[in-house]
Design a protein around this motif. Structure first.
Motif, short mmCIF file in Angstrom:
data_model
loop_
_atom_site.label_atom_id
_atom_site.label_comp_id
_atom_site.label_asym_id
_atom_site.label_seq_id
_atom_site.Cartn_x
_atom_site.Cartn_y
_atom_site.Cartn_z
N ALA A 182 0.82 -1.20 0.00
CA ALA A 182 0.00 0.00 0.00
C ALA A 182 0.86 1.25 0.00
O ALA A 182 1.99 1.28 0.51
CB ALA A 182 -0.91 -0.01 1.23
N ASP A 183 0.31 2.29 -0.61
CA ASP A 183 0.90 3.62 -0.54
C ASP A 183 -0.24 4.63 -0.61
O ASP A 183 -1.41 4.25 -0.50
CB ASP A 183 1.96 3.83 -1.63
CG ASP A 183 1.42 3.71 -3.05
OD1 ASP A 183 0.20 3.90 -3.26
OD2 ASP A 183 2.21 3.44 -3.96
N PHE A 190 -3.59 0.31 -2.98
CA PHE A 190 -2.79 -0.89 -2.74
C PHE A 190 -2.72 -1.75 -3.99
O PHE A 190 -3.49 -1.59 -4.93
CB PHE A 190 -3.35 -1.71 -1.57
CG PHE A 190 -4.69 -2.34 -1.83
CD1 PHE A 190 -4.81 -3.57 -2.47
CD2 PHE A 190 -5.86 -1.71 -1.44
CE1 PHE A 190 -6.04 -4.15 -2.72
CE2 PHE A 190 -7.10 -2.28 -1.68
CZ PHE A 190 -7.18 -3.51 -2.32
N PHE A 191 -1.80 -2.69 -3.95
CA PHE A 191 -1.66 -3.73 -4.96
C PHE A 191 -1.54 -5.03 -4.20
O PHE A 191 -0.85 -5.11 -3.18
CB PHE A 191 -0.39 -3.51 -5.81
CG PHE A 191 -0.15 -4.63 -6.79
CD1 PHE A 191 -0.76 -4.62 -8.03
CD2 PHE A 191 0.67 -5.69 -6.46
CE1 PHE A 191 -0.55 -5.65 -8.93
CE2 PHE A 191 0.89 -6.73 -7.35
CZ PHE A 191 0.27 -6.72 -8.58
N LEU A 198 -15.41 -12.66 4.85
CA LEU A 198 -14.58 -12.16 3.76
C LEU A 198 -15.03 -10.75 3.43
O LEU A 198 -16.22 -10.46 3.44
CB LEU A 198 -14.72 -13.05 2.51
CG LEU A 198 -14.35 -14.52 2.65
CD1 LEU A 198 -14.57 -15.24 1.31
CD2 LEU A 198 -12.92 -14.70 3.12
N SER A 199 -14.07 -9.88 3.14
CA SER A 199 -14.43 -8.49 2.85
C SER A 199 -13.41 -7.85 1.93
O SER A 199 -12.27 -8.30 1.81
CB SER A 199 -14.52 -7.68 4.15
OG SER A 199 -13.24 -7.41 4.66
N GLU A 200 -13.86 -6.77 1.31
CA GLU A 200 -12.95 -6.01 0.48
C GLU A 200 -11.84 -5.38 1.34
O GLU A 200 -10.74 -5.14 0.85
CB GLU A 200 -13.69 -4.93 -0.30
CG GLU A 200 -14.28 -3.83 0.56
CD GLU A 200 -15.02 -2.78 -0.24
OE1 GLU A 200 -14.38 -2.04 -1.01
OE2 GLU A 200 -16.24 -2.69 -0.08
N ALA A 201 -12.12 -5.15 2.62
CA ALA A 201 -11.16 -4.48 3.49
C ALA A 201 -9.88 -5.27 3.70
O ALA A 201 -8.81 -4.70 3.80
CB ALA A 201 -11.81 -4.17 4.84
N ASP A 202 -9.98 -6.61 3.78
CA ASP A 202 -8.77 -7.38 4.05
C ASP A 202 -8.34 -8.27 2.89
O ASP A 202 -7.23 -8.80 2.90
CB ASP A 202 -8.91 -8.21 5.33
CG ASP A 202 -10.01 -9.23 5.28
OD1 ASP A 202 -10.41 -9.65 4.18
OD2 ASP A 202 -10.50 -9.62 6.36
N GLY A 203 -9.21 -8.48 1.92
CA GLY A 203 -8.85 -9.24 0.73
C GLY A 203 -8.66 -10.73 0.91
O GLY A 203 -8.20 -11.41 -0.01
N ARG A 204 -9.00 -11.27 2.09
CA ARG A 204 -8.83 -12.71 2.29
C ARG A 204 -9.66 -13.51 1.32
O ARG A 204 -10.73 -13.08 0.90
CB ARG A 204 -9.21 -13.10 3.72
CG ARG A 204 -8.21 -12.66 4.74
CD ARG A 204 -8.60 -13.10 6.11
NE ARG A 204 -9.95 -12.61 6.39
CZ ARG A 204 -10.64 -12.92 7.46
NH1 ARG A 204 -10.14 -13.73 8.35
NH2 ARG A 204 -11.84 -12.43 7.65
#
Length: 135
Positions: free
Chosen positions: A24-25, A29-30, A107-113
Protein backbone atom coordinates in the motif's frame (compact mmCIF):
# COMPACT_ATOMS: atom_id res chain seq x y z
CA UNK A 1 10.39 -15.33 -5.47
CA UNK A 2 8.86 -13.65 -2.43
CA UNK A 3 5.66 -15.23 -1.16
CA UNK A 4 2.68 -12.95 -1.62
CA UNK A 5 0.24 -14.89 0.60
CA UNK A 6 -0.09 -16.12 4.14
CA UNK A 7 -1.77 -19.52 3.80
CA UNK A 8 -3.68 -20.62 6.91
CA UNK A 9 -5.21 -24.08 7.34
CA UNK A 10 -8.69 -24.50 8.78
CA UNK A 11 -10.22 -27.43 10.69
CA UNK A 12 -11.56 -28.79 7.37
CA UNK A 13 -9.13 -31.01 5.45
CA UNK A 14 -7.85 -29.16 2.38
CA UNK A 15 -9.66 -25.86 3.11
CA UNK A 16 -7.36 -22.86 3.50
CA UNK A 17 -7.69 -19.15 4.21
CA UNK A 18 -5.48 -17.19 1.84
CA UNK A 19 -4.39 -13.79 3.14
CA UNK A 20 -2.74 -11.53 0.56
CA UNK A 21 0.22 -9.37 1.44
CA UNK A 22 -0.89 -5.94 0.31
CA UNK A 23 1.58 -3.34 -0.84
CA UNK A 24 0.00 0.00 0.00
CA UNK A 25 0.90 3.62 -0.54
CA UNK A 26 -0.94 6.94 -0.81
CA UNK A 27 -2.62 5.84 -4.07
CA UNK A 28 -4.15 2.66 -2.61
CA UNK A 29 -2.79 -0.89 -2.74
CA UNK A 30 -1.66 -3.73 -4.96
CA UNK A 31 -2.10 -7.39 -4.09
CA UNK A 32 -1.76 -10.71 -5.83
CA UNK A 33 -5.08 -12.56 -5.97
CA UNK A 34 -3.89 -15.82 -7.55
CA UNK A 35 -0.57 -17.56 -8.13
CA UNK A 36 -0.60 -21.24 -9.10
CA UNK A 37 3.01 -21.71 -8.03
CA UNK A 38 2.34 -20.52 -4.48
CA UNK A 39 -1.01 -22.33 -4.17
CA UNK A 40 0.43 -25.62 -5.47
CA UNK A 41 1.75 -26.28 -1.96
CA UNK A 42 -1.85 -26.58 -0.72
CA UNK A 43 -3.31 -28.54 -3.59
CA UNK A 44 -3.85 -26.25 -6.58
CA UNK A 45 -2.79 -28.26 -9.62
CA UNK A 46 -5.24 -27.66 -12.47
CA UNK A 47 -5.36 -24.74 -14.86
CA UNK A 48 -7.96 -22.06 -14.17
CA UNK A 49 -11.15 -23.29 -15.85
CA UNK A 50 -13.41 -20.28 -15.16
CA UNK A 51 -13.45 -16.92 -13.44
CA UNK A 52 -16.93 -16.03 -12.21
CA UNK A 53 -18.28 -12.94 -10.49
CA UNK A 54 -21.51 -12.39 -8.60
CA UNK A 55 -23.07 -9.15 -7.45
CA UNK A 56 -25.70 -9.06 -4.71
CA UNK A 57 -27.68 -5.88 -4.15
CA UNK A 58 -29.01 -6.35 -0.59
CA UNK A 59 -27.52 -7.28 2.78
CA UNK A 60 -28.88 -10.52 4.23
CA UNK A 61 -29.10 -12.34 0.88
CA UNK A 62 -28.00 -16.00 0.93
CA UNK A 63 -26.27 -17.57 -2.08
CA UNK A 64 -25.54 -21.30 -2.12
CA UNK A 65 -24.75 -23.85 -0.98
CA UNK A 66 -23.25 -24.76 -4.37
CA UNK A 67 -21.71 -28.16 -5.07
CA UNK A 68 -20.52 -30.10 -8.12
CA UNK A 69 -20.49 -33.91 -8.33
CA UNK A 70 -17.57 -35.72 -9.98
CA UNK A 71 -16.45 -35.55 -12.70
CA UNK A 72 -17.49 -31.89 -12.66
CA UNK A 73 -16.18 -31.13 -9.18
CA UNK A 74 -13.58 -28.40 -8.91
CA UNK A 75 -11.33 -26.53 -6.54
CA UNK A 76 -12.38 -22.89 -6.02
CA UNK A 77 -10.69 -19.74 -4.85
CA UNK A 78 -13.31 -17.22 -3.66
CA UNK A 79 -12.92 -13.65 -2.43
CA UNK A 80 -15.12 -10.65 -1.73
CA UNK A 81 -14.06 -7.63 -3.81
CA UNK A 82 -16.84 -5.29 -2.63
CA UNK A 83 -18.69 -5.31 0.69
CA UNK A 84 -18.65 -7.98 3.39
CA UNK A 85 -19.93 -11.57 3.43
CA UNK A 86 -20.20 -14.50 5.84
CA UNK A 87 -18.72 -17.31 3.72
CA UNK A 88 -19.31 -21.01 4.47
CA UNK A 89 -17.79 -24.25 3.17
CA UNK A 90 -19.23 -27.68 4.07
CA UNK A 91 -17.30 -30.94 3.61
CA UNK A 92 -19.44 -33.38 1.60
CA UNK A 93 -16.68 -35.92 0.89
CA UNK A 94 -17.83 -39.20 2.56
CA UNK A 95 -14.27 -40.51 2.91
CA UNK A 96 -12.96 -37.29 4.46
CA UNK A 97 -12.01 -37.15 8.16
CA UNK A 98 -13.94 -33.85 8.29
CA UNK A 99 -17.09 -35.14 6.49
CA UNK A 100 -20.16 -33.01 7.30
CA UNK A 101 -18.13 -30.40 9.15
CA UNK A 102 -18.31 -26.78 8.12
CA UNK A 103 -16.14 -23.71 8.34
CA UNK A 104 -17.26 -20.07 8.18
CA UNK A 105 -15.04 -17.13 7.40
CA UNK A 106 -15.89 -13.44 7.08
CA UNK A 107 -14.58 -12.16 3.76
CA UNK A 108 -14.43 -8.49 2.85
CA UNK A 109 -12.95 -6.01 0.48
CA UNK A 110 -11.16 -4.48 3.49
CA UNK A 111 -8.77 -7.38 4.05
CA UNK A 112 -8.85 -9.24 0.73
CA UNK A 113 -8.83 -12.71 2.29
CA UNK A 114 -9.87 -15.64 0.13
CA UNK A 115 -10.96 -19.20 0.76
CA UNK A 116 -9.29 -21.98 -1.21
CA UNK A 117 -12.03 -24.61 -1.33
CA UNK A 118 -11.13 -28.14 -2.42
CA UNK A 119 -13.31 -30.25 -4.70
CA UNK A 120 -16.03 -32.04 -2.74
CA UNK A 121 -17.03 -29.11 -0.53
CA UNK A 122 -20.23 -27.11 -0.88
CA UNK A 123 -19.86 -23.34 -0.82
CA UNK A 124 -22.19 -20.45 -0.05
CA UNK A 125 -22.35 -17.07 1.62
CA UNK A 126 -24.64 -14.49 3.17
CA UNK A 127 -24.11 -10.82 2.41
CA UNK A 128 -23.50 -8.66 5.47
CA UNK A 129 -23.64 -5.36 3.58
CA UNK A 130 -25.48 -4.01 0.57
CA UNK A 131 -23.77 -4.19 -2.85
CA UNK A 132 -21.50 -7.20 -2.42
CA UNK A 133 -19.32 -8.49 -5.23
CA UNK A 134 -17.73 -11.94 -5.09
CA UNK A 135 -15.05 -13.29 -7.40
Amino acid sequence: MTERFDIRPTAIAGLFVIVPRRMADSRGFFERVFCPDELAAVGWSAPVAQINQSFTERAGTVRGLHFQNPPHDEMKLVCCTQGDVFDVAVDLRPASPTYRRWHAEPLSEADGRSLLIPAGLAHGFQTLTDRCRML
